[in-house]
Scaffold this motif. Structure first.
Motif, PDB file in Angstrom:
ATOM      1  N   LEU A 106       0.836  -1.209   0.000  1.00  0.00           N
ATOM      2  CA  LEU A 106       0.000   0.000   0.000  1.00  0.00           C
ATOM      3  C   LEU A 106       0.869   1.257   0.000  1.00  0.00           C
ATOM      4  N   ASP A 107       2.044   1.187   0.634  1.00  0.00           N
ATOM      5  CA  ASP A 107       2.986   2.304   0.549  1.00  0.00           C
ATOM      6  C   ASP A 107       3.471   2.489  -0.890  1.00  0.00           C
ATOM      7  N   MET A 108       3.661   1.378  -1.593  1.00  0.00           N
ATOM      8  CA  MET A 108       4.039   1.479  -3.009  1.00  0.00           C
ATOM      9  C   MET A 108       2.972   2.230  -3.800  1.00  0.00           C
ATOM     10  N   ILE A 109       1.713   2.004  -3.453  1.00  0.00           N
ATOM     11  CA  ILE A 109       0.624   2.686  -4.161  1.00  0.00           C
ATOM     12  C   ILE A 109       0.642   4.186  -3.871  1.00  0.00           C
ATOM     13  N   ASN A 153     -11.400   1.165  -4.306  1.00  0.00           N
ATOM     14  CA  ASN A 153     -10.587   0.042  -3.845  1.00  0.00           C
ATOM     15  C   ASN A 153     -10.141   0.230  -2.401  1.00  0.00           C
ATOM     16  N   ALA A 154      -9.861   1.472  -2.015  1.00  0.00           N
ATOM     17  CA  ALA A 154      -9.494   1.736  -0.625  1.00  0.00           C
ATOM     18  C   ALA A 154     -10.661   1.416   0.309  1.00  0.00           C
ATOM     19  N   VAL A 155     -11.872   1.789  -0.100  1.00  0.00           N
ATOM     20  CA  VAL A 155     -13.060   1.464   0.698  1.00  0.00           C
ATOM     21  C   VAL A 155     -13.224  -0.053   0.803  1.00  0.00           C
ATOM     22  N   ASP A 156     -12.977  -0.753  -0.293  1.00  0.00           N
ATOM     23  CA  ASP A 156     -13.070  -2.214  -0.274  1.00  0.00           C
ATOM     24  C   ASP A 156     -12.081  -2.819   0.724  1.00  0.00           C
ATOM     25  N   ILE A 157     -10.886  -2.233   0.817  1.00  0.00           N
ATOM     26  CA  ILE A 157      -9.914  -2.696   1.810  1.00  0.00           C
ATOM     27  C   ILE A 157     -10.451  -2.439   3.215  1.00  0.00           C
ATOM     28  N   GLY A 158     -11.085  -1.290   3.400  1.00  0.00           N
ATOM     29  CA  GLY A 158     -11.700  -0.993   4.690  1.00  0.00           C
ATOM     30  C   GLY A 158     -12.744  -2.028   5.076  1.00  0.00           C
ATOM     31  N   GLU A 159     -13.509  -2.495   4.111  1.00  0.00           N
ATOM     32  CA  GLU A 159     -14.508  -3.530   4.382  1.00  0.00           C
ATOM     33  C   GLU A 159     -13.860  -4.819   4.855  1.00  0.00           C
ATOM     34  N   GLN A 160     -12.648  -5.103   4.337  1.00  0.00           N
ATOM     35  CA  GLN A 160     -11.924  -6.285   4.786  1.00  0.00           C
ATOM     36  C   GLN A 160     -11.449  -6.136   6.234  1.00  0.00           C
ATOM     37  N   VAL A 205      -5.872   5.659   0.804  1.00  0.00           N
ATOM     38  CA  VAL A 205      -4.974   4.500   0.798  1.00  0.00           C
ATOM     39  C   VAL A 205      -4.185   4.439   2.107  1.00  0.00           C
ATOM     40  N   THR A 206      -3.684   5.595   2.546  1.00  0.00           N
ATOM     41  CA  THR A 206      -2.939   5.655   3.811  1.00  0.00           C
ATOM     42  C   THR A 206      -3.821   5.258   4.984  1.00  0.00           C
ATOM     43  N   GLN A 207      -5.052   5.741   4.987  1.00  0.00           N
ATOM     44  CA  GLN A 207      -5.973   5.439   6.077  1.00  0.00           C
ATOM     45  C   GLN A 207      -6.383   3.964   6.057  1.00  0.00           C
ATOM     46  N   ALA A 208      -6.566   3.409   4.871  1.00  0.00           N
ATOM     47  CA  ALA A 208      -6.904   1.992   4.770  1.00  0.00           C
ATOM     48  C   ALA A 208      -5.792   1.129   5.365  1.00  0.00           C
ATOM     49  N   LYS A 209      -4.548   1.503   5.077  1.00  0.00           N
ATOM     50  CA  LYS A 209      -3.416   0.766   5.642  1.00  0.00           C
ATOM     51  C   LYS A 209      -3.403   0.869   7.169  1.00  0.00           C
ATOM     52  N   ALA A 210      -3.596   2.074   7.682  1.00  0.00           N
ATOM     53  CA  ALA A 210      -3.580   2.274   9.132  1.00  0.00           C
ATOM     54  C   ALA A 210      -4.709   1.492   9.805  1.00  0.00           C
ATOM     55  N   ALA A 218      -4.106  -1.608  12.499  1.00  0.00           N
ATOM     56  CA  ALA A 218      -4.606  -1.448  13.868  1.00  0.00           C
ATOM     57  C   ALA A 218      -5.874  -2.249  14.132  1.00  0.00           C
ATOM     58  N   ARG A 219      -6.401  -2.920  13.091  1.00  0.00           N
ATOM     59  CA  ARG A 219      -7.685  -3.622  13.198  1.00  0.00           C
ATOM     60  C   ARG A 219      -8.758  -2.662  13.716  1.00  0.00           C
ATOM     61  N   ASP A 220      -8.786  -1.474  13.141  1.00  0.00           N
ATOM     62  CA  ASP A 220      -9.692  -0.401  13.579  1.00  0.00           C
ATOM     63  C   ASP A 220     -10.862  -0.294  12.602  1.00  0.00           C
ATOM     64  N   ALA A 221     -11.973  -0.928  12.944  1.00  0.00           N
ATOM     65  CA  ALA A 221     -13.130  -0.932  12.046  1.00  0.00           C
ATOM     66  C   ALA A 221     -13.744   0.451  11.899  1.00  0.00           C
ATOM     67  N   GLY A 222     -13.695   1.260  12.964  1.00  0.00           N
ATOM     68  CA  GLY A 222     -14.235   2.619  12.884  1.00  0.00           C
ATOM     69  C   GLY A 222     -13.450   3.480  11.917  1.00  0.00           C
ATOM     70  N   LEU A 223     -12.128   3.395  11.965  1.00  0.00           N
ATOM     71  CA  LEU A 223     -11.282   4.147  11.037  1.00  0.00           C
ATOM     72  C   LEU A 223     -11.511   3.659   9.611  1.00  0.00           C
ATOM     73  N   ALA A 224     -11.719   2.362   9.463  1.00  0.00           N
ATOM     74  CA  ALA A 224     -11.981   1.811   8.136  1.00  0.00           C
ATOM     75  C   ALA A 224     -13.296   2.356   7.575  1.00  0.00           C
ATOM     76  N   GLU A 225     -14.328   2.383   8.382  1.00  0.00           N
ATOM     77  CA  GLU A 225     -15.633   2.852   7.894  1.00  0.00           C
ATOM     78  C   GLU A 225     -15.604   4.343   7.577  1.00  0.00           C
ATOM     79  N   ASP A 226     -14.722   5.080   8.235  1.00  0.00           N
ATOM     80  CA  ASP A 226     -14.588   6.513   7.965  1.00  0.00           C
ATOM     81  C   ASP A 226     -14.093   6.790   6.549  1.00  0.00           C
ATOM     82  N   LEU A 227     -13.558   5.776   5.881  1.00  0.00           N
ATOM     83  CA  LEU A 227     -13.119   5.948   4.492  1.00  0.00           C
ATOM     84  C   LEU A 227     -14.264   6.397   3.590  1.00  0.00           C
ATOM     85  N   VAL A 228     -15.464   6.014   3.926  1.00  0.00           N
ATOM     86  CA  VAL A 228     -16.630   6.387   3.116  1.00  0.00           C
ATOM     87  C   VAL A 228     -16.772   7.899   3.036  1.00  0.00           C
TER      88      VAL A 228
END
Length: 230
Positions: free
Chosen positions: A23-26, A200-207, A135-140, A144-154
């Motif tokens: 993801l850093d490469m991206i 695609n970043a949102v899709d990573i957040g869903e994972q 992309v940076t937020q999806a990686k973080a 951290a296994r942070d579902a709230g941060l992942a959902e914030d991608l929306v």
């Protein structure tokens, strides 16, 4: 048996590290792509295209590594969620790399000195900044296994979608000069590629949510009705 389990866990952690590093490469590739777009730097665009081989190589490395890991030892339920998620994430990484390449390939098509419109370029720069942030937020969130941060991608993705529609509108109203209209059509394709990176970043957040909860759900429809066709 215990030693085999420890080795499995160690290998799985390494595969996750390699995936998150991809993801850093991206973010690096996207940064180069945005500079090339802004400066109409054809040589830098060619570097982006060439650099995609590294991203593709990492995809193959992680994908094969996970398959080998599964073949060696059947993962338990929690590990299986992570294994499944990593396969999905690395696939999205490869797709985001392809979108950077798609943008880079459009840059030389407008000629040596294209008739650019600053308003369109500024909107694209905003889209690109949001995409990199996603992309940076999806990686973080994954690390951290942070579902709230992942959902914030929306939230950021909605702004990308809004800018995508705005660029489409500006391109349609750009004028009758054939060269300018051709450039504008290319910029619509650039915007669409950036929009797909956000998706695609949102899709990573869903994972991330899947790994945390064991349940898969879509955060939202990231391709809202009304988005321009591409």
């Amino acid at each position: 048996m215990a030693e085999a389990r420890l080795n499995f866990q160690s290998d799985l952690r390494e595969l996750e590290r390699q995936t998150l590093e991809a993801l850093d490469m991206i973010t690096d590739a996207l940064a180069q792509t945005l500079v090339a777009l802004r400066e109409h730097d054809v040589e830098l665009a060619e570097l982006v295209i060439a650099g995609d081989d590294r991203i593709d190589g990492r995809y193959l490395e992680v994908h094969q590594g996970i398959l080998t890991l599964i073949a060696r030892q059947a993962p338990v339920a929690t590990d299986l969620r992570l294994v499944s998620a990593l396969l999905d994430v690395i696939r999205h990484v490869e797709r985001m790399g392809d979108q950077c390449v798609n943008i880079a390939k459009l840059i030389p098509l407008s000629g040596y000195e294209p008739p650019v419109h600053e308003e369109v370029l500024e909107a694209l720069a905003k889209m690109g900044a949001h995409a990199r942030s996603e992309v940076t937020q999806a990686k973080a969130a994954f690390a951290a296994r942070d579902a709230g941060l992942a959902e914030d991608l929306v939230r950021q993705d909605r702004e990308i979608n809004r800018l995508n529609r705005e660029i489409f509108r500006m391109a349609l109203e750009i004028g009758e000069d054939p060269d300018t209209r051709e450039w504008a059509m290319h910029m619509i394709l650039v915007a669409r590629a950036l929009e797909r990176i956000g998706d695609n970043a949102v899709d990573i957040g869903e994972q991330v949510a899947f790994v945390v909860t064991g349940l898969f759900r879509e955060f939202s429809d990231s391709s809202h009705p009304g988005s321009p066709p591409a």
